[in-house]
Design a protein around this motif. Structure first.
Motif, PDB file in Angstrom:
ATOM      1  N   ALA A   6      45.240  90.962 -18.042  1.00 14.10           N
ATOM      2  CA  ALA A   6      45.666  89.648 -17.833  1.00 14.10           C
ATOM      3  C   ALA A   6      45.129  88.568 -18.940  1.00 14.10           C
ATOM      4  O   ALA A   6      44.082  89.042 -19.785  1.00 14.10           O
ATOM      5  CB  ALA A   6      44.914  89.105 -16.664  1.00 14.10           C
ATOM      6  N   GLU A  17      47.091  79.574 -15.565  1.00 21.20           N
ATOM      7  CA  GLU A  17      48.488  80.385 -15.623  1.00 21.20           C
ATOM      8  C   GLU A  17      47.822  81.757 -15.921  1.00 21.20           C
ATOM      9  O   GLU A  17      47.078  82.075 -16.782  1.00 21.20           O
ATOM     10  CB  GLU A  17      49.287  80.103 -16.849  1.00 21.20           C
ATOM     11  CG  GLU A  17      50.383  81.078 -17.031  1.00 21.20           C
ATOM     12  CD  GLU A  17      51.367  80.892 -18.280  1.00 21.20           C
ATOM     13  OE1 GLU A  17      52.029  79.525 -18.007  1.00 21.20           O
ATOM     14  OE2 GLU A  17      51.527  81.305 -19.199  1.00 21.20           O
ATOM     15  N   ARG A  19      48.972  85.838 -16.666  1.00 22.67           N
ATOM     16  CA  ARG A  19      49.936  86.622 -17.061  1.00 22.67           C
ATOM     17  C   ARG A  19      49.217  88.039 -17.023  1.00 22.67           C
ATOM     18  O   ARG A  19      48.308  88.290 -17.661  1.00 22.67           O
ATOM     19  CB  ARG A  19      50.432  86.298 -18.401  1.00 22.67           C
ATOM     20  CG  ARG A  19      51.340  85.249 -18.606  1.00 22.67           C
ATOM     21  CD  ARG A  19      52.683  85.329 -19.723  1.00 22.67           C
ATOM     22  NE  ARG A  19      53.391  84.266 -19.607  1.00 22.67           N
ATOM     23  CZ  ARG A  19      54.593  84.325 -19.111  1.00 22.67           C
ATOM     24  NH1 ARG A  19      54.954  85.621 -18.454  1.00 22.67           N
ATOM     25  NH2 ARG A  19      55.475  83.265 -18.964  1.00 22.67           N
ATOM     26  N   PHE A  21      50.079  91.902 -17.807  1.00 22.23           N
ATOM     27  CA  PHE A  21      50.828  92.731 -18.657  1.00 22.23           C
ATOM     28  C   PHE A  21      50.681  94.224 -18.251  1.00 22.23           C
ATOM     29  O   PHE A  21      51.385  95.013 -18.869  1.00 22.23           O
ATOM     30  CB  PHE A  21      50.229  92.755 -20.074  1.00 22.23           C
ATOM     31  CG  PHE A  21      50.556  91.368 -20.708  1.00 22.23           C
ATOM     32  CD1 PHE A  21      51.496  90.958 -21.245  1.00 22.23           C
ATOM     33  CD2 PHE A  21      49.616  90.361 -20.775  1.00 22.23           C
ATOM     34  CE1 PHE A  21      51.982  89.652 -21.796  1.00 22.23           C
ATOM     35  CE2 PHE A  21      49.872  88.968 -21.152  1.00 22.23           C
ATOM     36  CZ  PHE A  21      50.996  88.757 -21.636  1.00 22.23           C
ATOM     37  N   SER A  59      54.742  82.687  -8.334  1.00 23.56           N
ATOM     38  CA  SER A  59      54.666  83.872  -8.987  1.00 23.56           C
ATOM     39  C   SER A  59      56.081  84.134  -9.732  1.00 23.56           C
ATOM     40  O   SER A  59      57.095  83.962  -8.831  1.00 23.56           O
ATOM     41  CB  SER A  59      54.218  85.077  -8.147  1.00 23.56           C
ATOM     42  OG  SER A  59      54.515  85.045  -7.107  1.00 23.56           O
ATOM     43  N   SER A  69      55.860  91.201 -18.558  1.00 26.35           N
ATOM     44  CA  SER A  69      54.525  90.653 -18.023  1.00 26.35           C
ATOM     45  C   SER A  69      55.133  90.051 -16.582  1.00 26.35           C
ATOM     46  O   SER A  69      56.157  89.789 -16.255  1.00 26.35           O
ATOM     47  CB  SER A  69      53.706  89.744 -18.467  1.00 26.35           C
ATOM     48  OG  SER A  69      54.414  88.397 -18.785  1.00 26.35           O
ATOM     49  N   CYS A  70      53.997  89.853 -15.745  1.00 28.06           N
ATOM     50  CA  CYS A  70      54.179  89.134 -14.338  1.00 28.06           C
ATOM     51  C   CYS A  70      53.403  87.722 -14.507  1.00 28.06           C
ATOM     52  O   CYS A  70      52.384  87.732 -15.076  1.00 28.06           O
ATOM     53  CB  CYS A  70      53.846  89.928 -13.251  1.00 28.06           C
ATOM     54  SG  CYS A  70      55.115  91.298 -12.965  1.00 28.06           S
ATOM     55  N   LYS A  71      53.832  86.643 -13.772  1.00 25.14           N
ATOM     56  CA  LYS A  71      53.188  85.344 -14.111  1.00 25.14           C
ATOM     57  C   LYS A  71      52.687  84.750 -13.093  1.00 25.14           C
ATOM     58  O   LYS A  71      53.797  84.725 -11.918  1.00 25.14           O
ATOM     59  CB  LYS A  71      54.009  84.355 -14.962  1.00 25.14           C
ATOM     60  CG  LYS A  71      53.433  83.085 -15.173  1.00 25.14           C
ATOM     61  CD  LYS A  71      54.160  82.172 -15.928  1.00 25.14           C
ATOM     62  CE  LYS A  71      55.431  81.700 -15.260  1.00 25.14           C
ATOM     63  NZ  LYS A  71      56.319  80.616 -16.057  1.00 25.14           N
TER      64      LYS A  71
END
Length: 78
Positions: A6, A17, A19, A21, A59, A69-71
């Motif tokens: 992250a 924030e 992220r 990965f 999200s 990635s997810c946020k």
């Protein structure tokens, strides 16, 4: 071992924030994306609330769709 890999940044509004990965549920999310991503989001909310109190989390799960990635956006609720 599996780690989120992250990156965490503070937003101009004072939130976070995050992220990720790496998806720690990658194998399961390929077959059960909606369920797995919701479980991951709830796990993340619990983790944040154990440290910051009540939070609002939005999200965007891009990894399951082939993204990098997810946020997670985290804002503390007063």
């Amino acid at each position: 071992e599996q780690g989120l890999l992250a990156r965490v940044t503070i937003t101009t509004e004072g939130g976070l924030e995050v992220r990720a990965f790496n998806c720690i549920f990658k194998e399961l999310s390929a077959k059960y994306a909606n369920l797995v991503c919701d479980i991951h989001r709830q796990l993340f909310i619990g983790l944040c609330e154990s440290h910051f109190g009540k939070v609002k989390v939005t999200s965007d799960f891009e990894i399951v769709e082939g993204g990098q990635s997810c946020k997670f956006m985290v804002i503390q609720i007063s």
